[in-house]
Scaffold this active site. Sequence first.
Site, short mmCIF file in Angstrom:
data_model
loop_
_atom_site.label_atom_id
_atom_site.label_comp_id
_atom_site.label_asym_id
_atom_site.label_seq_id
_atom_site.Cartn_x
_atom_site.Cartn_y
_atom_site.Cartn_z
N CYS A 101 -8.33 -10.76 -3.63
CA CYS A 101 -9.70 -10.90 -2.87
C CYS A 101 -10.57 -11.34 -4.04
CB CYS A 101 -10.21 -9.56 -2.63
SG CYS A 101 -9.10 -8.88 -1.24
N HIS A 354 -14.31 -12.51 5.42
CA HIS A 354 -13.98 -12.57 4.16
C HIS A 354 -12.43 -13.18 4.04
CE1 HIS A 354 -12.26 -10.88 0.24
NE2 HIS A 354 -11.79 -9.78 0.73
N CYS A 385 -13.74 -5.02 -4.39
CA CYS A 385 -12.48 -4.30 -4.46
C CYS A 385 -11.37 -5.35 -4.57
CB CYS A 385 -12.26 -3.10 -3.51
SG CYS A 385 -12.11 -3.81 -1.85
N GLY A 387 -7.25 -6.08 -3.89
CA GLY A 387 -5.88 -5.48 -3.47
C GLY A 387 -5.04 -5.35 -4.74
#
Length: 405
Positions: A101, A354, A385, A387
């Site tokens: 991300c 996202h 955050c 992954g």
Amino acid sequence: MAAPAAARALRNVVFVDGVRTPFGKAGKKGIYAETRADDLIVKVIRELLRRYPELPPERVDEVAIAATTQIGDQGLTIGRTAALLAGLPKSVPGYAIDRMCAGAMTAVTTTASGIAFGAYDVAIAGGVEHMGRHPMGEGVDPNPRFLADKLVDPSALVMGQTAENLHDRFPHLTKQRADAFAAASQEKYADAVKAGKIGPEFVQVATRSAELGWGLATEDEPPRPGTTVEGLAQLKTPFRPHGRVTAGNAAGLNDGATGALLADEDTARELGLPIGMRLVGYAFAGVEPEVMGVGPVPATEKALKRAGLTIDDIGLFEINEAFAVQVLAFLDHFGIADDDPRVNPWGGAIATGHPLASSGVRLMTQLSNEFKEHPEVRYGITTMCIGIGMGGTVIWENPHWNGGE
């Protein structure tokens, strides 16, 4: 024997501007269902060059483009191939980058570090994700030792389950709070669009459908105007029976691309480029993969400490809303109210979507534009955050700061 090189003084790095495609819904009915991923990022690069004709294309020293699933039309060292497709001179190099991300965020911090060191003067950094063509995890082969040796909890590889784990760890972060935050995100986003605050950063994208013919993507597809807490309460919890994570209090599966123009401050002034914000510092941190949503907390603590700042110095927050509970965990840790007006004032990923590796530059572009409205604010952060158990935070300074007047 040659004399050692003199110590280098770091240079100021500025975020000139950022643009993005409208974000689409992943899947066969999404606006980009029949559009290539590399064509999305090409549109972004060309738009940056179109908006800033004072920048000679040959002055771009690097193109760093992130993609989480580096396969098919998101593969083949996409930073280099997209640069060529966008018409940049063949002398301009490029590369691909992956931090899930935080791909675009890492593209920015990596090229910015090169600018600060003096390896580059100007760089383009961004990300693309076509989750309709390339679902997260496509083609991966996780090492069996992750589970056999119990290196991570089995839920660590399913992002929705990690969000449920976060609810478990912090039971006071209830589904009701998550739904309320999600509904507010939709409302703030809708208000920002109506006010013309979101939209100027878009590059329109021509789309093609074998069934419907040609179209033009001019606005984000994922937002759900009129979302209510009552409506969100009725949604299913796909990751756990009687769970708390729903499609309404999490970002969806999306397609889209973002790009930013970065430069040394002196070079920006030489070329007549605007200064959207200055880089202060950044940090990445690791956490237990099964609660990856808490990652922004240690990343922010580390970034603040290294910059000599505290959370009280931050006047604007752009926090990626992968899941509402993850944002709430961050706010709760730092003693910030769920509805603090400094947090995602124009809405967030629960509304916009996202597209994984592209989202970091969306946060930065939004913060840069918000800085113009808030000369009383000196510092802001973009945080997310990541992954497999990480968080990333970048601290920025507002060039419009009026000294607190």
